[in-house]
Design a protein around this motif. Sequence first.
Motif, short mmCIF file in Angstrom:
data_model
loop_
_atom_site.label_atom_id
_atom_site.label_comp_id
_atom_site.label_asym_id
_atom_site.label_seq_id
_atom_site.Cartn_x
_atom_site.Cartn_y
_atom_site.Cartn_z
N CYS A 107 0.93 -2.75 0.81
CA CYS A 107 2.11 -3.43 0.27
C CYS A 107 2.66 -2.68 -0.94
O CYS A 107 3.88 -2.49 -1.06
CB CYS A 107 1.76 -4.87 -0.12
N ASP A 108 1.78 -2.25 -1.84
CA ASP A 108 2.20 -1.52 -3.04
C ASP A 108 2.88 -0.20 -2.68
O ASP A 108 3.78 0.24 -3.39
CB ASP A 108 1.01 -1.25 -3.96
N LYS A 168 12.64 -6.70 4.79
CA LYS A 168 12.64 -6.34 3.37
C LYS A 168 11.25 -5.87 2.97
O LYS A 168 10.26 -6.49 3.35
CB LYS A 168 13.03 -7.54 2.51
N VAL A 169 11.18 -4.80 2.17
CA VAL A 169 9.89 -4.33 1.67
C VAL A 169 9.26 -5.46 0.87
O VAL A 169 9.93 -6.08 0.03
CB VAL A 169 10.07 -3.07 0.79
N ALA A 170 7.99 -5.75 1.14
CA ALA A 170 7.34 -6.93 0.56
C ALA A 170 6.17 -6.57 -0.33
O ALA A 170 5.43 -5.64 -0.05
CB ALA A 170 6.88 -7.85 1.68
N LYS A 171 6.03 -7.33 -1.40
CA LYS A 171 4.84 -7.22 -2.25
C LYS A 171 3.73 -8.06 -1.63
O LYS A 171 3.98 -8.92 -0.79
CB LYS A 171 5.15 -7.75 -3.65
N ALA A 172 2.50 -7.84 -2.08
CA ALA A 172 1.34 -8.56 -1.55
C ALA A 172 1.43 -10.05 -1.83
O ALA A 172 0.85 -10.86 -1.10
CB ALA A 172 0.07 -7.99 -2.15
N SER A 173 2.17 -10.45 -2.85
CA SER A 173 2.22 -11.85 -3.26
C SER A 173 3.28 -12.66 -2.51
O SER A 173 3.38 -13.87 -2.72
CB SER A 173 2.48 -11.95 -4.76
N LYS A 206 -8.16 -4.63 7.87
CA LYS A 206 -9.54 -5.08 7.71
C LYS A 206 -9.86 -5.71 6.37
O LYS A 206 -10.57 -6.71 6.31
CB LYS A 206 -10.50 -3.91 7.93
N ARG A 207 -9.39 -5.11 5.27
CA ARG A 207 -9.75 -5.61 3.94
C ARG A 207 -8.52 -5.97 3.14
O ARG A 207 -7.47 -5.35 3.27
CB ARG A 207 -10.57 -4.56 3.20
N ARG A 208 -8.66 -6.96 2.29
CA ARG A 208 -7.53 -7.44 1.49
C ARG A 208 -7.07 -6.37 0.50
O ARG A 208 -5.88 -6.24 0.24
CB ARG A 208 -7.94 -8.72 0.75
N THR A 209 -8.01 -5.58 -0.04
CA THR A 209 -7.62 -4.52 -0.97
C THR A 209 -6.77 -3.46 -0.26
O THR A 209 -5.82 -2.94 -0.84
CB THR A 209 -8.85 -3.85 -1.62
#
Length: 79
Positions: free
Chosen positions: A23-24, A33-38, A14-17
């Motif tokens: 992701c964190d 592969k485990v992914a970061k938000a970026s 629902k929310r980007r945060t």
Amino acid sequence: MRLDKFLKVSRLIKRRTVANEACDAGRVTVNGKVAKASVNVKPGDIIEIQFGQKAVKVEVLSLAESTKKEDAKDMFRYL
């Protein structure tokens, strides 16, 4: 498009945060592969999200900066 933005625009989360926090915490993988938000996602990528005991696996079909609720489901396909 950034992973966290795709998850929000496609309404998988629902929310980007909240997408950022998932992701964190290492609960989101892109192509195994485990992914970061970026991480940049593109059509054809496989995203897997862990929601507690449940896992959701989707394939990215298209990207859009913004979308209507009805059109959001056309951005991905459940696997």
